[in-house]
Scaffold this active site. Structure first.
Site, PDB file in Angstrom:
ATOM      1  N   ALA A   1      27.110  45.922  43.079  1.00  0.00           N
ATOM      2  CA  ALA A   1      28.236  46.574  43.762  1.00  0.00           C
ATOM      3  C   ALA A   1      28.855  45.639  44.797  1.00  0.00           C
ATOM      4  O   ALA A   1      30.082  45.553  44.902  1.00  0.00           O
ATOM      5  CB  ALA A   1      27.771  47.866  44.420  1.00  0.00           C
TER       6      ALA A   1
ATOM      7  N   GLY B   1      19.038  45.733  42.765  1.00  0.00           N
ATOM      8  CA  GLY B   1      19.957  45.205  41.758  1.00  0.00           C
ATOM      9  C   GLY B   1      21.321  45.879  41.794  1.00  0.00           C
ATOM     10  O   GLY B   1      22.353  45.221  41.697  1.00  0.00           O
ATOM     11  N   CYS B   2      21.318  47.189  41.961  1.00  0.00           N
ATOM     12  CA  CYS B   2      22.587  47.931  41.980  1.00  0.00           C
ATOM     13  C   CYS B   2      23.405  47.586  43.219  1.00  0.00           C
ATOM     14  O   CYS B   2      24.632  47.509  43.146  1.00  0.00           O
ATOM     15  CB  CYS B   2      22.317  49.435  41.902  1.00  0.00           C
ATOM     16  SG  CYS B   2      21.516  49.899  40.344  1.00  0.00           S
ATOM     17  N   THR B   3      22.727  47.361  44.330  1.00  0.00           N
ATOM     18  CA  THR B   3      23.426  46.972  45.552  1.00  0.00           C
ATOM     19  C   THR B   3      24.038  45.580  45.391  1.00  0.00           C
ATOM     20  O   THR B   3      25.201  45.368  45.746  1.00  0.00           O
ATOM     21  CB  THR B   3      22.475  47.016  46.760  1.00  0.00           C
ATOM     22  OG1 THR B   3      22.004  48.363  46.911  1.00  0.00           O
ATOM     23  CG2 THR B   3      23.164  46.563  48.027  1.00  0.00           C
TER      24      THR B   3
ATOM     25  N   LYS C   1      21.143  53.263  39.941  1.00  0.00           N
ATOM     26  CA  LYS C   1      20.911  54.060  41.146  1.00  0.00           C
ATOM     27  C   LYS C   1      21.480  53.387  42.396  1.00  0.00           C
ATOM     28  O   LYS C   1      21.286  52.201  42.611  1.00  0.00           O
ATOM     29  CB  LYS C   1      19.405  54.284  41.323  1.00  0.00           C
ATOM     30  CG  LYS C   1      19.048  55.259  42.429  1.00  0.00           C
ATOM     31  CD  LYS C   1      17.661  55.810  42.209  1.00  0.00           C
ATOM     32  CE  LYS C   1      17.243  56.780  43.281  1.00  0.00           C
ATOM     33  NZ  LYS C   1      18.159  57.853  43.557  1.00  0.00           N
TER      34      LYS C   1
END
Length: 150
Positions: free
Chosen positions: A48, A43-45, A38
């Site tokens: 990325a 974590g995704c930030t 998401k």
């Protein structure tokens, strides 16, 4: 389940600009295809931003980075602008690529079981063959680990 040596399933999804992008558009280049749960979650930030920080190094090696989640194109626009993400983000709300790559799996969170995207990275060679599969990667080190191996 996909394995190393398999032909990478082709797909066509919308990028953050709403344009159709197919995996096969990038054949001829090595591809780092990463699936994440998401936009704008911790974590995704971190994952990325790690790819963004090393993006020039990937580009120098003729490697394209592509991130895929089930978020909308509008969400991807905000995510990319907020964090300065220079690479391709694709929206897969119908789970076409997510299921084709086997990353839509049962997950446990706080004792509850639900279906979701398991953070997974695929390295695909210039001919569209899966070279490496990295399941359940760590968001902070995934980009650097791939770059070190390539």
């Amino acid at each position: 389940m996909l394995k190393v040596g398999d032909k990478a399933p082709d797909f066509t999804l919308k990028n953050k600009g709403g344009e159709d992008v197919s995996l096969s558009d990038f054949f001829g280049k090595k591809i780092v295809l990463y699936f994440y749960p998401k936009d704008n979650t911790p974590g995704c930030t971190r994952q990325a931003c790690a790819f963004a920080g090393l993006y020039n190094e990937f580009q120098k090696r003729n490697i394209e980075v592509i991130g895929v989640s089930k978020d909308s194109t509008a969400s991807h626009v905000k995510f990319a602008e907020k964090h300065g993400l220079p690479f391709v983000l694709l929206s897969d709300p119908e789970l076409l690529a997510i299921k084709a790559y086997g990353v839509w799996q049962e997950k446990k969170l706080y004792g509850k079981t639900a279906m979701g995207v398991v953070r997974t990275t695929f390295v695909i060679d210039e001919n569209g063959i899966i070279e490496k599969i990295m399941p359940k990667v760590k968001p902070d080190t995934n980009a650097a680990e791939i770059l070190a191996e390539l």
